[in-house]
Design a protein around this motif. Structure first.
Motif, PDB file in Angstrom:
ATOM      1  N   THR A  38      54.038  46.279  49.415  1.00  0.00           N
ATOM      2  CA  THR A  38      54.437  45.634  48.162  1.00  0.00           C
ATOM      3  C   THR A  38      53.499  44.455  47.865  1.00  0.00           C
ATOM      4  OG1 THR A  38      56.009  44.184  49.304  1.00  0.00           O
ATOM      5  CG2 THR A  38      56.834  46.302  48.493  1.00  0.00           C
ATOM      6  N   TYR A  39      52.256  44.604  48.294  1.00  0.00           N
ATOM      7  CA  TYR A  39      51.269  43.537  48.126  1.00  0.00           C
ATOM      8  C   TYR A  39      50.500  43.698  46.822  1.00  0.00           C
ATOM      9  CZ  TYR A  39      51.794  41.979  52.976  1.00  0.00           C
ATOM     10  OH  TYR A  39      52.266  41.480  54.153  1.00  0.00           O
ATOM     11  N   LYS A  42      45.336  38.845  49.201  1.00  0.00           N
ATOM     12  CA  LYS A  42      46.577  39.609  49.032  1.00  0.00           C
ATOM     13  C   LYS A  42      47.743  38.640  48.760  1.00  0.00           C
ATOM     14  CE  LYS A  42      47.282  39.676  54.062  1.00  0.00           C
ATOM     15  NZ  LYS A  42      47.398  40.523  55.261  1.00  0.00           N
ATOM     16  N   TYR A  43      48.760  39.212  48.075  1.00  0.00           N
ATOM     17  CA  TYR A  43      49.952  38.421  47.799  1.00  0.00           C
ATOM     18  C   TYR A  43      51.148  39.361  47.938  1.00  0.00           C
ATOM     19  CZ  TYR A  43      53.586  35.918  45.241  1.00  0.00           C
ATOM     20  OH  TYR A  43      54.777  35.310  44.883  1.00  0.00           O
ATOM     21  N   ARG A  44      52.136  38.952  48.737  1.00  0.00           N
ATOM     22  CA  ARG A  44      53.281  39.820  48.987  1.00  0.00           C
ATOM     23  C   ARG A  44      54.351  39.607  47.908  1.00  0.00           C
ATOM     24  NH1 ARG A  44      55.109  42.744  53.323  1.00  0.00           N
ATOM     25  NH2 ARG A  44      57.350  43.175  53.379  1.00  0.00           N
ATOM     26  N   PHE A  98      48.247  39.374  35.305  1.00  0.00           N
ATOM     27  CA  PHE A  98      49.540  38.702  35.238  1.00  0.00           C
ATOM     28  C   PHE A  98      49.462  37.453  34.367  1.00  0.00           C
ATOM     29  CE2 PHE A  98      49.732  41.152  39.159  1.00  0.00           C
ATOM     30  CZ  PHE A  98      50.999  41.703  39.104  1.00  0.00           C
ATOM     31  N   GLU A  99      50.607  37.024  33.875  1.00  0.00           N
ATOM     32  CA  GLU A  99      50.671  35.771  33.130  1.00  0.00           C
ATOM     33  C   GLU A  99      50.524  34.578  34.066  1.00  0.00           C
ATOM     34  OE1 GLU A  99      54.142  35.495  30.724  1.00  0.00           O
ATOM     35  OE2 GLU A  99      53.506  37.048  29.311  1.00  0.00           O
ATOM     36  N   ASN A 100      51.057  34.703  35.252  1.00  0.00           N
ATOM     37  CA  ASN A 100      50.989  33.618  36.236  1.00  0.00           C
ATOM     38  C   ASN A 100      49.890  33.902  37.254  1.00  0.00           C
ATOM     39  OD1 ASN A 100      53.242  32.330  35.050  1.00  0.00           O
ATOM     40  ND2 ASN A 100      54.656  33.583  36.263  1.00  0.00           N
ATOM     41  N   LYS A 101      49.458  32.862  37.924  1.00  0.00           N
ATOM     42  CA  LYS A 101      48.479  33.003  39.001  1.00  0.00           C
ATOM     43  C   LYS A 101      49.199  33.098  40.332  1.00  0.00           C
ATOM     44  CE  LYS A 101      44.632  30.519  36.805  1.00  0.00           C
ATOM     45  NZ  LYS A 101      43.680  29.392  36.941  1.00  0.00           N
ATOM     46  N   TYR A 102      48.710  34.002  41.170  1.00  0.00           N
ATOM     47  CA  TYR A 102      49.231  34.146  42.523  1.00  0.00           C
ATOM     48  C   TYR A 102      48.038  34.035  43.465  1.00  0.00           C
ATOM     49  CZ  TYR A 102      53.019  36.059  39.711  1.00  0.00           C
ATOM     50  OH  TYR A 102      53.993  36.223  38.764  1.00  0.00           O
ATOM     51  N   LYS A 103      48.138  33.060  44.368  1.00  0.00           N
ATOM     52  CA  LYS A 103      46.999  32.742  45.239  1.00  0.00           C
ATOM     53  C   LYS A 103      45.779  32.394  44.397  1.00  0.00           C
ATOM     54  CE  LYS A 103      48.963  33.654  49.306  1.00  0.00           C
ATOM     55  NZ  LYS A 103      48.564  34.758  50.158  1.00  0.00           N
ATOM     56  N   GLU A 130      44.445  38.562  38.321  1.00  0.00           N
ATOM     57  CA  GLU A 130      44.151  39.988  38.309  1.00  0.00           C
ATOM     58  C   GLU A 130      44.255  40.557  39.718  1.00  0.00           C
ATOM     59  OE1 GLU A 130      40.321  40.263  36.551  1.00  0.00           O
ATOM     60  OE2 GLU A 130      41.054  40.031  34.499  1.00  0.00           O
ATOM     61  N   TRP A 131      45.093  41.622  39.824  1.00  0.00           N
ATOM     62  CA  TRP A 131      45.347  42.229  41.118  1.00  0.00           C
ATOM     63  C   TRP A 131      45.507  43.737  40.955  1.00  0.00           C
ATOM     64  CZ3 TRP A 131      45.539  39.207  45.541  1.00  0.00           C
ATOM     65  CH2 TRP A 131      45.717  37.834  45.374  1.00  0.00           C
TER      66      TRP A 131
END
Length: 502
Positions: A417-418, A435-437, A474-479, A483-484
């Protein structure tokens, strides 16, 4: 040897009427003056002569009047003919429903007159008048005949909250003709294609039919009220045409399975009356059937469909107010099946509606929550309902609680689910910043999503296939990244809570 003198049938001179006693005396030859023996007869009577009077022949007997030998129904219990349309008929009917504006919501500030009613499913001959004011909207819904043109202007007090199939004019029901019997007429549920087998069928036998002038047939409820209209059949010239397929005339008149107009549920007692010709002794005779029942169909309530903008309705919709294309209206359509006594409502407004219909519903242009409930109630009080909520809001980008397009982890996902920067590599082979879980309990608002369903690209080492992944902005940033790549089998895209502008 003794000898005897036997004399028989000696005639006498007795001819006159009267009573006679005859005496016979015996004299011997030597003493002729003295009888040696005598004997008398019993009293013999000669009756006076009375000549016979010539009698006239008896008068002819009058013709025997007709008699009703038997009168009965083919069955004692019938089942109501189904009034439900087939799913195909219902879908065809629904495709011709004219969407009307609902009663304006004061909080919207919008005018229903700005609604474009030229929908794909609208018959081209229905032309809404441009001059109708919001307060004069007629909320009558349902299947309008294609020839109906709304009035150019309606007064506010003339709003008609009753919904249903309203023809432009109502003609009184035709009077039942005395000499006709037509199974397609009478107490018939709407939507039923009449068949003689859908009605109460009657049978009778009449003796001495040559003296029959006419038959009268009528049906009554147990309380005496008429529930099948009086019909007359003229037999002065033989079997009337309307009965020729059911009757046979020989020594007796026999009629079988004669259809009536009785179709609606209830109790019926039919009476048949035979009128004689004038020369017959009796003028009329009649006979009644036993009570005949038509049992109602028990049809369960069912919401076949509730749609918003021609798509199956979700429980809740989020409508952003700060969108570049504001959404001011939603098209609500529905289809409900059930018995003829069902009541269908769309609450809180417009209220009572037909089983199949469509409205254009104005949405608030202020932050608010509006809930519409489609509710059905049958004759026994059983209810069924389905609700949809429209929540209008000022949304901030990245606010997951008001996201209208987002991803979420499937409940069936077990691993991977990463979010990953490289689809070719497994999560355990990536650095922490690559990666972001994602977790099951969160929404992940998205801007864009790119899918590779037709791609044949495949990594030769890991055997990963690009078509199993989505590339998401995504609208938000993760790490620190928007873009993922995600493994699509473990995520679901949610767009059902948004409305497209009409």
């Amino acid at each position: 040897m003794n000898k005897r003198l036997v004399c028989k049938n000696i005639r006498t001179e007795a001819r006159q009427a009267g009573n006679y006693v005859f005496e016979l005396k015996v004299f011997s030859k030597g003493a002729e003056d003295v009888a040696t023996d005598s004997s008398k007869t019993n009293l013999v009577t000669i009756q006076p002569f009375r000549p016979r009077l010539r009698q006239s022949p008896p008068p002819p007997e009058p013709p025997k009047p007709p008699k009703i030998k038997e009168f009965f129904s083919t069955k004692s219990i019938y089942q109501e003919a189904s009034s439900l349309k087939t799913p195909t008929e219902s879908r065809r009917q629904n495709s011709q429903v004219r969407c009307q504006p609902s009663i304006p919501n004061p909080s919207t500030g919008s005018q229903p007159s700005s609604i474009n009613l030229s929908m794909r499913s609208q018959p081209s001959s229905i032309n809404p008048s441009p001059g109708v004011q919001p307060s004069s909207i007629n909320v009558s819904l349902g299947n309008q005949p294609s020839s109906i043109n709304p009035a150019p202007e309606v007064q506010p007090s003339s709003i008609n909250p009753s919904l249903g199939n309203q023809p432009s004019s109502i003609n009184p029901a035709p009077e039942v003709q005395p000499s006709s019997i037509n199974p397609s007429l009478g107490n018939q549920p709407s939507g039923v294609n009449p068949s003689p087998r859908d009605t109460i069928l009657l049978n009778w036998t009449i003796t001495n039919p040559k003296q029959l002038k006419q038959l009268k047939l009528i049906g009554r409820a147990p309380d005496g009220s008429v529930n099948s209209e009086l019909k007359r059949f003229d037999f002065s010239k033989g079997i009337p045409n309307v009965l020729k397929n059911f009757c046979n005339l020989q020594e007796e008149l026999t009629c079988k399975n004669v259809p009536t107009d009785a179709r609606t549920p209830g109790d019926y007692v039919f009476e048949i009356t035979a009128d004689s010709n004038k020369e017959s002794g009796e003028n009329t005779i009649s006979l009644k059937t036993d009570t005949i029942k038509i049992k109602p169909n028990i049809v369960p309530l069912k919401i076949v469909q509730l749609k918003v903008n021609d798509q199956a309705a979700d429980t809740k919709y989020f409508i952003p107010l700060n969108s570049s294309k504001p959404i001011r209206f939603a098209t609500i359509s529905w289809q409900v099946e059930g018995g003829k006594d069902m009541k269908i409502e769309l609450l809180p407004s417009p209220g009572k509606i037909p089983p199949v219909g469509c409205i254009i519903y104005p949405l608030s242009q202020q932050p608010s929550s509006q809930t519409l409930t489609l509710k059905g109630t049958d004759g026994a009080g059983q209810e069924i309902s389905q609700s949809v909520t429209f929540e209008t809001l000022n949304r901030r980008e990245g606010d997951a609680s008001t996201a209208v397009h987002f991803l979420r982890v499937k409940e069936t996902a077990k691993n991977d689910t990463y979010f990953k920067t490289d689809w070719r590599r497994q999560a355990e082979d990536l650095n922490d910043d690559q990666k972001y879980r994602a977790t099951l309990d969160k929404k992940y608002p998205i801007k864009t999503i790119k899918k590779f369903d037709n791609s044949e690209e495949k990594d030769s080492q890991t055997q990963e296939q690009l078509r199993d992944y989505w590339f998401v902005e995504f609208e938000n940033k993760y790490k620190g990244k928007r873009e993922w790549y995600i493994y699509k089998l473990n995520f679901e895209e949610v767009k059902c809570c948004t409305l497209n502008p009409q």
